[in-house]
Design an enzyme around this catalytic site. Structure first.
Site, short mmCIF file in Angstrom:
data_model
loop_
_atom_site.label_atom_id
_atom_site.label_comp_id
_atom_site.label_asym_id
_atom_site.label_seq_id
_atom_site.Cartn_x
_atom_site.Cartn_y
_atom_site.Cartn_z
N CYS A 1 -100.27 -18.25 29.27
CA CYS A 1 -99.70 -17.02 28.70
C CYS A 1 -99.66 -15.88 29.71
O CYS A 1 -98.97 -14.87 29.49
CB CYS A 1 -100.50 -16.59 27.48
SG CYS A 1 -100.51 -17.78 26.13
N HIS B 1 -111.04 -14.01 28.38
CA HIS B 1 -110.68 -14.84 29.52
C HIS B 1 -109.17 -14.75 29.76
O HIS B 1 -108.39 -14.45 28.84
CB HIS B 1 -111.08 -16.30 29.28
CG HIS B 1 -112.55 -16.49 29.10
ND1 HIS B 1 -113.43 -16.62 30.14
CD2 HIS B 1 -113.29 -16.56 27.97
CE1 HIS B 1 -114.66 -16.77 29.68
NE2 HIS B 1 -114.60 -16.74 28.36
N HIS C 1 -106.05 -22.69 24.99
CA HIS C 1 -104.59 -22.64 24.84
C HIS C 1 -104.15 -23.96 24.23
O HIS C 1 -104.35 -25.03 24.80
CB HIS C 1 -103.91 -22.42 26.19
CG HIS C 1 -102.42 -22.29 26.07
ND1 HIS C 1 -101.80 -21.08 25.84
CD2 HIS C 1 -101.43 -23.22 26.13
CE1 HIS C 1 -100.49 -21.26 25.77
NE2 HIS C 1 -100.24 -22.56 25.93
N CYS C 2 -103.54 -23.88 23.05
CA CYS C 2 -103.18 -25.07 22.30
C CYS C 2 -101.71 -25.41 22.52
O CYS C 2 -100.83 -24.62 22.13
CB CYS C 2 -103.46 -24.87 20.81
SG CYS C 2 -103.11 -26.33 19.80
N CYS D 1 -104.45 -9.11 35.66
CA CYS D 1 -104.15 -8.06 34.67
C CYS D 1 -104.68 -6.70 35.09
O CYS D 1 -104.38 -5.69 34.44
CB CYS D 1 -104.75 -8.45 33.32
SG CYS D 1 -104.10 -9.98 32.63
#
Length: 322
Positions: A102, A97, A112-113, A88
C-alpha cells in the site's frame, strides 16, 4: 406440507441472512481505508530539513527524540532507536508498520491480505474477523444442507442426473473452505485474546525493559473489548466500534527504566528525576481509560512543585494485572 414449507422458509431466511452478513463484512474489509498516523507524528518542516542534512545516525536520533518528546511512544527498534519511516517521513506510533504493497504506514498493522487486496489493521480488523466468521458459517451451512444429498450419492440413492456431480463439487468446495477458514479464524481469535498482531507474533515489540509479545495484553476480556468495543449488541455487526485512536495503546508494562524503578521504589519518590525519559507518555484517551477501568494505578514521580522547579516532567506508571 406445512412442515416442509416452514422448513423452506427458515432455510431461505438463514441463507439470505448469512450471505448478506458475509457480503457486508467482506465489503467493509475491502473498502475501509487503512488508518494512517495523524499529523502530530510528522516532523515539522525545520526538523525534516535538519534531519535530511544530518549524516550521522546519532544526530538524526537526537532530532527524532526532540520531536517525539510529547508523543505517546513506548516502543523502539531493537537497537533502542526511535521508529521512523523514511518513506512516509513520520515517527511511527506503537504497533504501526509500513506496508510495502500500500506504500503507507498503517496503524496497528496485522498483515496485507491479498484476498481482500487491502491492509488489515486498526481501521478494519473487526471487519476482517467478522468476514472470517460469517464465511465460516456460510460454508458450514452449505455443507450441512448438501450433506444428505452427498450421502445419497455414495449410497446410489440419488437420481442419475447431471446434478449429482454438482452436489459432489459443492460439498467438497464448502468443506475445504470451511477447514481452511477455520484454522485462520481460530488463529486470529487467539491473537485477539492475546492482544497481538500477526507481525507482533513473529517479532515482539521492543519496550524499555526488552521485547515482550504480551506487552499490550490487558487480559482476555479487555483485549476483546479493545477490538469489538463496549457495546456487545454491535459486536456481530460490521460497523466500527473498536476502542482507542490507533496511535496510543494502554500497556501492562511499567514505562520506566529498571534502574529508575528500583531507585524510586527504595528511596523517596521525589528524588527520582524524569530528565532521562526520552518518551514521556501523555494521558490516555477516554476509550483507553474505560479499558483500564479499576485496574489502573497512577503514580507520579514526585510532587508537582518539585517537578516544576527542576524542569522535569511527571511520569505516569500504569500497573495492570496480567
Amino acid at each position: 406440507t406445512i412442515s416442509s414449507t416452514a422448513e423452506k422458509a427458515v432455510y431461505l431466511a438463514v441463507f439470505h441472512l448469512s450471505f448478506f452478513m458475509f457480503v457486508w463484512s467482506y465489503w467493509k474489509t475491502i473498502f475501509t481505508s487503512p488508518a494512517s498516523p495523524s499529523k502530530e507524528f510528522c516532523l515539522s518542516k525545520s526538523d525534516k530539513e535538519q534531519y535530511e542534512k544530518e549524516e550521522r545516525p546519532e544526530s538524526q536520533q537526537e532530532i527524532l527524540r526532540r520531536a517525539a518528546k510529547d508523543l505517546p511512544i513506548y516502543t523502539t527498534t531493537a537497537s533502542k532507536a526511535i521508529r521512523y519511516c523514511d518513506r512516509c517521513q513520520l515517527i511511527k506510533p506503537d504497533r504501526c508498520h509500513h506496508c510495502s504493497a500500500c506504500d503507507i504506514c498503517v496503524l496497528k498493522m496485522d498483515h496485507h491480505c491479498p484476498w481482500v487486496n487491502n491492509c488489515v489493521g486498526f481501521s478494519n480488523y473487526k471487519f476482517f474477523l467478522l468476514f472470517l466468521m460469517y464465511s465460516l458459517l456460510y460454508c458450514l451451512f452449505v455443507a450441512a444442507t448438501v450433506l444428505q444429498y452427498f450421502i445419497k450419492f455414495w449410497t446410489n440413492e440419488l437420481p442419475d442426473t447431471h446434478a449429482k456431480f454438482h452436489v459432489l463439487f459443492l460439498f467438497f468446495v464448502a468443506a475445504m473452505f470451511f477447514i481452511s477458514i477455520l484454522s485462520l479464524f481460530s488463529y486470529h481469535c487467539w491473537l485477539v485474546g492475546k492482544n497481538r498482531s500477526t507481525i507482533e507474533t513473529f517479532r515482539a515489540p521492543m519496550f524499555r525493559n526488552g521485547p515482550d509479545k504480551n506487552g499490550f495484553s490487558l487480559g482476555y476480556s479487555k483485549n476483546l473489548r479493545e477490538v469489538f468495543g463496549d457495546e456487545k449488541k454491535y459486536w456481530l455487526i460490521p460497523i466500527f466500534t473498536s476502542l482507542g485512536d490507533g496511535c496510543n495503546f494502554p500497556t501492562r508494562l511499567v514505562i520506566m527504566d529498571p534502574e529508575q524503578l528500583t531507585v524510586s521504589s527504595q528511596n523517596d519518590p521525589a528524588k527520582s528525576s524524569g530528565a532521562n525519559q526520552s518518551f514521556p507518555p501523555r494521558p490516555l484517551s477516554e476509550s483507553q481509560n474505560r479499558l483500564l477501568a479499576s485496574d489502573s494505578q497512577w503514580v507520579e514521580s514526585g510532587p508537582e512543585e518539585q517537578n516544576v522547579k527542576s524542569g522535569a516532567k511527571k511520569h505516569i506508571i500504569v500497573s495492570l494485572e496480567s
